[in-house]
Design a protein around this motif. Structure first.
Motif, mmCIF file in Angstrom:
data_model
loop_
_atom_site.group_PDB
_atom_site.id
_atom_site.type_symbol
_atom_site.label_atom_id
_atom_site.label_comp_id
_atom_site.label_asym_id
_atom_site.label_seq_id
_atom_site.Cartn_x
_atom_site.Cartn_y
_atom_site.Cartn_z
ATOM 1 N N ARG A 13 0.842 -1.215 0.000
ATOM 2 C CA ARG A 13 0.000 0.000 0.000
ATOM 3 C C ARG A 13 0.868 1.252 0.000
ATOM 4 N N GLU A 14 1.909 1.252 0.802
ATOM 5 C CA GLU A 14 2.732 2.444 0.940
ATOM 6 C C GLU A 14 3.598 2.724 -0.284
ATOM 7 N N ARG A 15 3.865 1.712 -1.083
ATOM 8 C CA ARG A 15 4.690 1.932 -2.267
ATOM 9 C C ARG A 15 3.858 2.401 -3.462
ATOM 10 N N LEU A 16 2.534 2.207 -3.420
ATOM 11 C CA LEU A 16 1.672 2.534 -4.556
ATOM 12 C C LEU A 16 1.175 3.968 -4.430
ATOM 13 N N THR A 17 1.492 4.808 -5.395
ATOM 14 C CA THR A 17 1.047 6.197 -5.350
ATOM 15 C C THR A 17 -0.386 6.306 -5.840
ATOM 16 N N SER A 31 2.781 10.525 3.531
ATOM 17 C CA SER A 31 3.615 9.616 2.737
ATOM 18 C C SER A 31 3.043 9.559 1.331
ATOM 19 N N GLY A 33 2.293 7.041 -0.495
ATOM 20 C CA GLY A 33 1.473 5.872 -0.795
ATOM 21 C C GLY A 33 -0.012 6.109 -0.639
#
Length: 271
Positions: A13-17, A31, A33
């Motif tokens: 979740r945090e890596r997906l913009t 953040s 993400g």
């Protein structure tokens, strides 16, 4: 295992913009993400359940939930396999209807702004739909097209010519027969077919005569309770090497239907 699954969901979740997920960024973020509520919306689950998953408090996510998370998080085939393993599940095998969308198909959907578009699997289960599709449907629809058509009662009416209706029904039954032959281990598909044969005389008669049919472009009149009637072209697109079907509605340029569709986009699902 639950902790590892929770960490994986949070990491993905945090890596997906938002842009990669087809969303607007919408103000300042701590953040880059996705927010949990955004993931829940994309996956079709509540933000409370996303919280419990990421905190390791939801100990037995269903295969359907894991598949929805894989689609929402834009996971590739290897990452999807890994997330199923971390959930203590086996990814659906060759004998079951696949529900995975490639990142390329996801990006294609992101670029079809202003067009009601949805993606369905081989059994005509809804996998993902954009906001304009949901607005056109009058809210989140039943997950299966065949069940809606042969058994359902919906607020938004779609009018076909008699010829188009017969062709649509024959093609839908032919699709389910083909899916049943390709995916004999899929219990959900077997249950769907049994339900439709028992409850719909029309479906049962078509099933027994084994019609041949394919989905062709057609023009339909969609009567929406807020914006009125719209003449829209419906196209069913297939993805090479995949059983997924992309269904899109479009209006002729500068038509009354185009204006009403644009108004519906502004009103959104609440319309």
């Amino acid at each position: 295992m639950t902790t590892e699954f929770a960490r994986a969901v949070r990491r993905f979740r945090e890596r997906l913009t938002p842009a990669e997920a087809g969303l607007m960024a919408g103000g300042r973020r701590r953040s880059p993400g996705l927010r949990r509520e955004e993931l829940g919306r994309l996956a079709g689950i509540s933000v409370d359940y996303v919280n419990r998953l990421e905190q390791g408090r939801a100990t037995a996510p269903s295969p359907q939930v894991v598949e929805a998370l894989c689609r929402a998080l834009r996971l590739d085939a290897a990452e999807r396999e890994n997330l199923f393993e971390l959930a203590g599940l086996r990814a659906p095998g060759r004998g079951t209807v696949p529900g995975h969308l490639t990142p390329g198909v996801q990006r294609l959907l992101d670029r079809l702004s202003g067009t009601p578009v949805a993606v369905f699997d081989a059994a005509w289960n809804l996998l993902v739909a954009n906001d304009l599709w949901l607005a056109l449907a009058g809210g989140p629809p039943d997950r299966n097209v065949a069940r809606v058509h042969f058994l359902g009662d919906v607020a938004v009416r779609v009018h076909h010519t008699a010829e188009d209706l017969a062709a649509f029904e024959a093609a839908t039954v032919a699709d389910l027969r083909a899916a049943a032959a390709r995916y004999p281990a899929d219990a959900g598909l077997r249950d769907l077919i049994a339900e439709l044969r028992a409850a719909s005389p029309t479906f049962a008669a078509l099933w027994d005569c084994a019609p041949a049919g394919t989905h062709a472009s057609s023009r339909k009149t969609v009567v929406h309770p807020q914006v009125g009637a719209m003449e829209l072209d419906c196209d069913v697109l297939t993805v090479p090497g995949s059983d997924v079907r992309i269904v899109a509605y479009t209006a002729a340029p500068d038509s009354e239907a185009a204006s009403r569709l644009a108004l519906l986009e502004v009103l959104g699902v609440s319309a």
